[in-house]
Scaffold this active site. Structure first.
Site, PDB file in Angstrom:
ATOM      1  N   GLY A   1       0.537  -0.857   0.061  1.00 25.62           N
ATOM      2  CA  GLY A   1       0.090  -0.027  -0.106  1.00 25.62           C
ATOM      3  C   GLY A   1       0.783   1.377   0.006  1.00 25.62           C
ATOM      4  CD  GLU A   2       3.259   2.672   3.727  1.00 23.19           C
ATOM      5  OE1 GLU A   2       4.603   2.854   2.710  1.00 23.19           O
ATOM      6  OE2 GLU A   2       3.848   1.451   4.548  1.00 23.19           O
ATOM      7  N   GLY A   3       1.115   3.802  -1.231  1.00 26.64           N
ATOM      8  CA  GLY A   3       1.398   4.241  -3.337  1.00 26.64           C
ATOM      9  C   GLY A   3       2.501   3.436  -3.715  1.00 26.64           C
TER      10      GLY A   3
END
Length: 345
Positions: free
Chosen positions: A311-313
């Site tokens: 996640g997190e980009g």
């Protein structure tokens, strides 16, 4: 809910883009996905010489009431701890943003903690955590609408700083649960195929998560509209990402979609404004169960498949050099008309 003016990019330039690419000094189609991406970016920007400027990764963070039901191995405090970690620069998304020239924007959308000032985290907190959607709506309609507005405001600010390409990330313990619910709501794919390990559930944990989410869906007593379902089973960081994506499309920005959670967000954005998909490229296919199915439902062709599930980009930022290569190809390669090379196809 805020209204957006999002229309499909004018397709008249497509033939010129394809002709330019076909006449670069290479066999037709030999640069594969780079050619497809170059056309997409050229259409978004309505130019034969596209460029990527000042990329940003906007990371929204929030907590989730459903975590009370043991649907994740990550304790709630991990959300604010990681958000603080991001602000100090030592997390996974930090090195990726540094490596690929992204500015990282951190937004508190609904973290169940009083984040100290002075850490570079934008305070857009709607509430300290959503409610537990096993028993009641996760958020109100007004809260959902506020998230859409605030997500759009963040994108306004980065666009004003010269950004024309944006990725979105998230942090929130338990947020694969609302994402799985959104996937089921938006695609009709059976819930059992929308649920995976999240941060590391074993088979027993996955079965428990399925049972909890199935019961939550059975307990739903809203008006049956998709918007109400998204509110009932949503997350503040998810809804803010939807608002950010919609505003980015309205501004003609290129959107790089990250993994499972952000794919559920762009699916939600596309429910309201289908043309948002014309501004989106999909950074990667993650290993979270259901992501491949959701990508297929959207007709998406992800750039990378690296087994990521952070996640997190992170996957979106990892894919950025491929986009740069697509832009460099169309701008820097010679055409057969300009050099003494026989057209060999």
């Amino acid at each position: 809910m805020r209204k957006f003016a999002i229309s499909r990019p004018n397709q008249d330039i497509r033939i010129k883009l394809e002709d330019k690419i076909d006449n670069l000094t290479k066999p037709k189609g030999s640069l594969g996905k780079l050619e497809t991406l170059a056309v997409k970016i050229g259409l978004v920007q309505q130019t034969l010489t596209p460029e990527l400027r000042n990329p940003h990764n906007v990371l929204f963070a929030a907590d989730h009431g459903i975590i009370e039901e043991g649907v994740t191995v990550s304790p709630k405090e991990v959300t604010w701890q990681q958000l603080s970690h991001f602000s100090h620069g030592g997390a996974g998304i930090n090195f990726l943003c540094d490596q690929h020239g992204f500015k990282l924007i951190l937004v508190d959308a609904g973290v169940d903690y009083d984040i100290p000032e002075g850490r570079g985290i934008i305070d857009m907190k709607v509430r300290k955590s959503t409610r537990n959607f096993l028993h009641e709506p996760a958020m109100t309609s007004d809260e959902f609408d506020l998230c859409i507005e605030r997500g759009a405001q963040v994108v306004d600010s980065i666009h004003d700083n010269g950004c024309n390409v944006v990725s979105f990330g998230e942090m929130g313990s338990g947020n694969t649960s609302p994402s799985s619910m959104w996937m089921h709501i938006l695609t009709g794919i059976p819930l059992t195929d929308c649920i995976g390990a999240g941060a590391g559930l074993d088979n027993s944990g996955i079965n428990h998560k399925l049972n909890v989410l199935t019961k939550a869906y059975e307990n739903y007593s809203g008006d049956g509209s998709v918007k109400n379902l998204l509110e009932w089973f949503g997350g503040y960081e998810l809804a803010m990402a939807v608002g950010g994506m919609l505003r980015a499309a309205e501004l003609g920005m290129l959107i790089i979609v990250d993994g499972f959670i952000m794919t559920s967000c762009v699916a939600a954005a596309a429910h309201f404004y289908p043309a948002v998909l014309d501004y989106a490229v999909f950074g990667h296919q993650g290993d979270e169960s259901g992501h491949k199915l959701m990508l297929q439902a959207l007709g998406a062709d992800p750039i990378l498949h690296l087994g990521l599930r952070l996640g997190e980009g992170s996957g979106a930022v990892c894919a950025y050099p491929i986009l740069q290569s697509a832009v460099n190809m169309i701008n820097r390669m010679d055409s057969f008309a300009d050099v003494a090379v026989t057209k060999y196809f």
